[in-house]
Design a protein around this motif. Structure first.
Motif, PDB file in Angstrom:
ATOM      1  N   TRP A 127       0.838  -1.209   0.000  1.00 32.32           N
ATOM      2  CA  TRP A 127       0.000   0.000   0.000  1.00 32.32           C
ATOM      3  C   TRP A 127       0.866   1.249   0.000  1.00 32.32           C
ATOM      4  O   TRP A 127       0.632   2.177  -0.781  1.00 32.32           O
ATOM      5  CB  TRP A 127      -0.936  -0.004   1.216  1.00 32.32           C
ATOM      6  CG  TRP A 127      -1.937   1.093   1.137  1.00 32.32           C
ATOM      7  CD1 TRP A 127      -3.163   1.065   0.560  1.00 32.32           C
ATOM      8  CD2 TRP A 127      -1.765   2.439   1.615  1.00 32.32           C
ATOM      9  NE1 TRP A 127      -3.768   2.288   0.656  1.00 32.32           N
ATOM     10  CE2 TRP A 127      -2.933   3.159   1.296  1.00 32.32           C
ATOM     11  CE3 TRP A 127      -0.745   3.094   2.285  1.00 32.32           C
ATOM     12  CZ2 TRP A 127      -3.101   4.490   1.622  1.00 32.32           C
ATOM     13  CZ3 TRP A 127      -0.913   4.438   2.604  1.00 32.32           C
ATOM     14  CH2 TRP A 127      -2.082   5.114   2.272  1.00 32.32           C
ATOM     15  N   ILE A 128       1.874   1.275   0.857  1.00 33.00           N
ATOM     16  CA  ILE A 128       2.747   2.457   0.949  1.00 33.00           C
ATOM     17  C   ILE A 128       3.510   2.669  -0.352  1.00 33.00           C
ATOM     18  O   ILE A 128       3.584   3.804  -0.860  1.00 33.00           O
ATOM     19  CB  ILE A 128       3.705   2.333   2.156  1.00 33.00           C
ATOM     20  CG1 ILE A 128       2.904   2.464   3.453  1.00 33.00           C
ATOM     21  CG2 ILE A 128       4.810   3.382   2.096  1.00 33.00           C
ATOM     22  CD1 ILE A 128       3.674   2.135   4.708  1.00 33.00           C
ATOM     23  N   LEU A 129       4.072   1.593  -0.904  1.00 31.83           N
ATOM     24  CA  LEU A 129       4.828   1.749  -2.156  1.00 31.83           C
ATOM     25  C   LEU A 129       3.944   2.232  -3.299  1.00 31.83           C
ATOM     26  O   LEU A 129       4.365   3.038  -4.128  1.00 31.83           O
ATOM     27  CB  LEU A 129       5.516   0.431  -2.526  1.00 31.83           C
ATOM     28  CG  LEU A 129       6.687   0.020  -1.627  1.00 31.83           C
ATOM     29  CD1 LEU A 129       7.168  -1.383  -1.984  1.00 31.83           C
ATOM     30  CD2 LEU A 129       7.823   1.024  -1.714  1.00 31.83           C
ATOM     31  N   ASN A 130       2.695   1.770  -3.328  1.00 27.78           N
ATOM     32  CA  ASN A 130       1.799   2.167  -4.418  1.00 27.78           C
ATOM     33  C   ASN A 130       1.200   3.546  -4.180  1.00 27.78           C
ATOM     34  O   ASN A 130       1.270   4.420  -5.051  1.00 27.78           O
ATOM     35  CB  ASN A 130       0.701   1.123  -4.599  1.00 27.78           C
ATOM     36  CG  ASN A 130      -0.249   1.496  -5.710  1.00 27.78           C
ATOM     37  OD1 ASN A 130      -1.345   1.972  -5.447  1.00 27.78           O
ATOM     38  ND2 ASN A 130       0.178   1.294  -6.953  1.00 27.78           N
ATOM     39  N   ARG A 131       0.594   3.742  -3.017  1.00 29.39           N
ATOM     40  CA  ARG A 131      -0.161   4.982  -2.773  1.00 29.39           C
ATOM     41  C   ARG A 131       0.698   6.158  -2.347  1.00 29.39           C
ATOM     42  O   ARG A 131       0.367   7.294  -2.668  1.00 29.39           O
ATOM     43  CB  ARG A 131      -1.248   4.737  -1.717  1.00 29.39           C
ATOM     44  CG  ARG A 131      -2.288   3.743  -2.132  1.00 29.39           C
ATOM     45  CD  ARG A 131      -2.998   4.229  -3.359  1.00 29.39           C
ATOM     46  NE  ARG A 131      -3.884   3.193  -3.860  1.00 29.39           N
ATOM     47  CZ  ARG A 131      -4.852   3.421  -4.695  1.00 29.39           C
ATOM     48  NH1 ARG A 131      -5.072   4.615  -5.153  1.00 29.39           N
ATOM     49  NH2 ARG A 131      -5.586   2.422  -5.116  1.00 29.39           N
ATOM     50  N   VAL A 132       1.778   5.913  -1.652  1.00 31.42           N
ATOM     51  CA  VAL A 132       2.628   7.014  -1.187  1.00 31.42           C
ATOM     52  C   VAL A 132       3.771   7.259  -2.168  1.00 31.42           C
ATOM     53  O   VAL A 132       4.018   8.395  -2.573  1.00 31.42           O
ATOM     54  CB  VAL A 132       3.169   6.726   0.237  1.00 31.42           C
ATOM     55  CG1 VAL A 132       4.124   7.825   0.683  1.00 31.42           C
ATOM     56  CG2 VAL A 132       2.023   6.581   1.236  1.00 31.42           C
ATOM     57  N   GLU A 133       4.456   6.184  -2.556  1.00 27.92           N
ATOM     58  CA  GLU A 133       5.617   6.325  -3.432  1.00 27.92           C
ATOM     59  C   GLU A 133       5.249   6.352  -4.912  1.00 27.92           C
ATOM     60  O   GLU A 133       6.060   6.749  -5.741  1.00 27.92           O
ATOM     61  CB  GLU A 133       6.616   5.193  -3.174  1.00 27.92           C
ATOM     62  CG  GLU A 133       7.141   5.152  -1.744  1.00 27.92           C
ATOM     63  CD  GLU A 133       7.922   6.386  -1.342  1.00 27.92           C
ATOM     64  OE1 GLU A 133       8.587   6.991  -2.212  1.00 27.92           O
ATOM     65  OE2 GLU A 133       7.863   6.764  -0.159  1.00 27.92           O
ATOM     66  N   GLY A 134       4.032   5.892  -5.247  1.00 24.76           N
ATOM     67  CA  GLY A 134       3.588   5.934  -6.635  1.00 24.76           C
ATOM     68  C   GLY A 134       4.151   4.827  -7.508  1.00 24.76           C
ATOM     69  O   GLY A 134       4.174   4.954  -8.732  1.00 24.76           O
ATOM     70  N   TRP A 135       4.596   3.745  -6.909  1.00 24.57           N
ATOM     71  CA  TRP A 135       5.161   2.635  -7.678  1.00 24.57           C
ATOM     72  C   TRP A 135       4.050   1.848  -8.357  1.00 24.57           C
ATOM     73  O   TRP A 135       2.949   1.704  -7.844  1.00 24.57           O
ATOM     74  CB  TRP A 135       5.926   1.695  -6.766  1.00 24.57           C
ATOM     75  CG  TRP A 135       7.243   2.233  -6.259  1.00 24.57           C
ATOM     76  CD1 TRP A 135       7.652   3.524  -6.205  1.00 24.57           C
ATOM     77  CD2 TRP A 135       8.303   1.455  -5.705  1.00 24.57           C
ATOM     78  NE1 TRP A 135       8.903   3.614  -5.655  1.00 24.57           N
ATOM     79  CE2 TRP A 135       9.324   2.351  -5.339  1.00 24.57           C
ATOM     80  CE3 TRP A 135       8.489   0.108  -5.486  1.00 24.57           C
ATOM     81  CZ2 TRP A 135      10.513   1.930  -4.761  1.00 24.57           C
ATOM     82  CZ3 TRP A 135       9.677  -0.320  -4.909  1.00 24.57           C
ATOM     83  CH2 TRP A 135      10.683   0.592  -4.563  1.00 24.57           C
ATOM     84  N   SER A 136       4.376   1.266  -9.501  1.00 28.04           N
ATOM     85  CA  SER A 136       3.437   0.395 -10.211  1.00 28.04           C
ATOM     86  C   SER A 136       3.432  -0.979  -9.547  1.00 28.04           C
ATOM     87  O   SER A 136       4.368  -1.334  -8.811  1.00 28.04           O
ATOM     88  CB  SER A 136       3.851   0.247 -11.676  1.00 28.04           C
ATOM     89  OG  SER A 136       5.053  -0.500 -11.759  1.00 28.04           O
ATOM     90  N   TYR A 137       2.384  -1.750  -9.830  1.00 28.29           N
ATOM     91  CA  TYR A 137       2.305  -3.103  -9.271  1.00 28.29           C
ATOM     92  C   TYR A 137       3.495  -3.947  -9.740  1.00 28.29           C
ATOM     93  O   TYR A 137       4.072  -4.712  -8.965  1.00 28.29           O
ATOM     94  CB  TYR A 137       1.005  -3.781  -9.680  1.00 28.29           C
ATOM     95  CG  TYR A 137      -0.233  -3.293  -8.947  1.00 28.29           C
ATOM     96  CD1 TYR A 137      -0.199  -2.225  -8.062  1.00 28.29           C
ATOM     97  CD2 TYR A 137      -1.446  -3.930  -9.136  1.00 28.29           C
ATOM     98  CE1 TYR A 137      -1.329  -1.796  -7.405  1.00 28.29           C
ATOM     99  CE2 TYR A 137      -2.594  -3.508  -8.474  1.00 28.29           C
ATOM    100  CZ  TYR A 137      -2.537  -2.437  -7.605  1.00 28.29           C
ATOM    101  OH  TYR A 137      -3.652  -2.020  -6.941  1.00 28.29           O
ATOM    102  N   ALA A 138       3.884  -3.794 -10.994  1.00 26.77           N
ATOM    103  CA  ALA A 138       4.997  -4.585 -11.533  1.00 26.77           C
ATOM    104  C   ALA A 138       6.300  -4.247 -10.797  1.00 26.77           C
ATOM    105  O   ALA A 138       7.090  -5.135 -10.461  1.00 26.77           O
ATOM    106  CB  ALA A 138       5.143  -4.330 -13.031  1.00 26.77           C
ATOM    107  N   ARG A 139       6.518  -2.982 -10.547  1.00 31.83           N
ATOM    108  CA  ARG A 139       7.748  -2.568  -9.850  1.00 31.83           C
ATOM    109  C   ARG A 139       7.744  -3.091  -8.419  1.00 31.83           C
ATOM    110  O   ARG A 139       8.771  -3.559  -7.915  1.00 31.83           O
ATOM    111  CB  ARG A 139       7.874  -1.046  -9.869  1.00 31.83           C
ATOM    112  CG  ARG A 139       9.145  -0.551  -9.239  1.00 31.83           C
ATOM    113  CD  ARG A 139       9.303   0.942  -9.382  1.00 31.83           C
ATOM    114  NE  ARG A 139      10.499   1.396  -8.709  1.00 31.83           N
ATOM    115  CZ  ARG A 139      10.765   2.654  -8.430  1.00 31.83           C
ATOM    116  NH1 ARG A 139       9.915   3.600  -8.804  1.00 31.83           N
ATOM    117  NH2 ARG A 139      11.866   2.973  -7.800  1.00 31.83           N
ATOM    118  N   ILE A 140       6.576  -3.000  -7.753  1.00 29.50           N
ATOM    119  CA  ILE A 140       6.457  -3.513  -6.386  1.00 29.50           C
ATOM    120  C   ILE A 140       6.720  -5.018  -6.376  1.00 29.50           C
ATOM    121  O   ILE A 140       7.450  -5.531  -5.505  1.00 29.50           O
ATOM    122  CB  ILE A 140       5.074  -3.195  -5.791  1.00 29.50           C
ATOM    123  CG1 ILE A 140       4.892  -1.676  -5.656  1.00 29.50           C
ATOM    124  CG2 ILE A 140       4.896  -3.865  -4.433  1.00 29.50           C
ATOM    125  CD1 ILE A 140       3.469  -1.246  -5.327  1.00 29.50           C
TER     126      ILE A 140
END
Length: 171
Positions: free
Chosen positions: A126-139
């Motif tokens: 959640w933090i990587l996607n919503r705060v950092e703006g990372w894509s699912y693939a990158r996560i």
């Protein structure tokens, strides 16, 4: 700058002030205009010679005074007169009230608690996607899991947070 600019300005100051006063009908604004015209004339003279310094001063005073009148008319058309009076006190503020501020702080604490209640990987997703703006693939690459797992963790996180917030609203 021509050495005679100061002398010309001082010798014709009354005349320049009269010109500005005829246009502006405001002594303070007229003073401001003739001072600004002196500064602009001085600046222009530093960039290159001026053939007729007095004529340049006259034209600058005239133009600045007209600009001032136009600006004042525009302000009168679009600005609310007496904005500091009693009518202004009845306009609600956009700032949140103390009660709203407290409610928002409580909601933020509930949100933080909901995030803290998640499994570690779901919280990181959640933090990587919503705060950092990372894509699912990158996560997925970063955490060494499949994009489908990231999707499921995100779904879990969102559902958990929404449920926790809804529960607090019902209480």
């Amino acid at each position: 700058m021509p050495p005679h600019l100061d002398a010309i300005y001082l010798d014709h100051r009354r005349l320049l002030l009269g010109l500005a006063l005829r246009i502006l009908r405001d002594p303070q604004a007229a003073e401001d205009v003739i001072q600004e015209s002196y500064l602009r004339t001085k600046s222009a003279a530093e960039r290159g010679p001026i053939d007729n310094v007095l004529g340049f001063l006259h034209r600058t005073v005239h133009n600045l005074a007209l600009d001032h009148v136009r600006r004042r008319r525009t302000q009168d058309r679009f600005e609310v007169a007496g904005a500091d009076g009693p009518v202004a006190l009845t306009v609600p503020s956009d700032d949140p009230s103390a009660e709203e501020h407290l409610l928002q702080r409580e909601r933020l604490e509930l949100f933080r608690a909901a995030l803290a209640g998640l499994p570690e990987r779901a919280r990181r997703v959640w933090i990587l996607n919503r705060v950092e703006g990372w894509s699912y693939a990158r996560i997925a690459g970063h955490l060494g899991v499949s994009p489908g797992t990231v999707f499921n963790d995100m779904k879990l996180a969102m559902g958990h947070v929404v449920d926790a917030m809804a529960r607090s609203e019902r209480q």
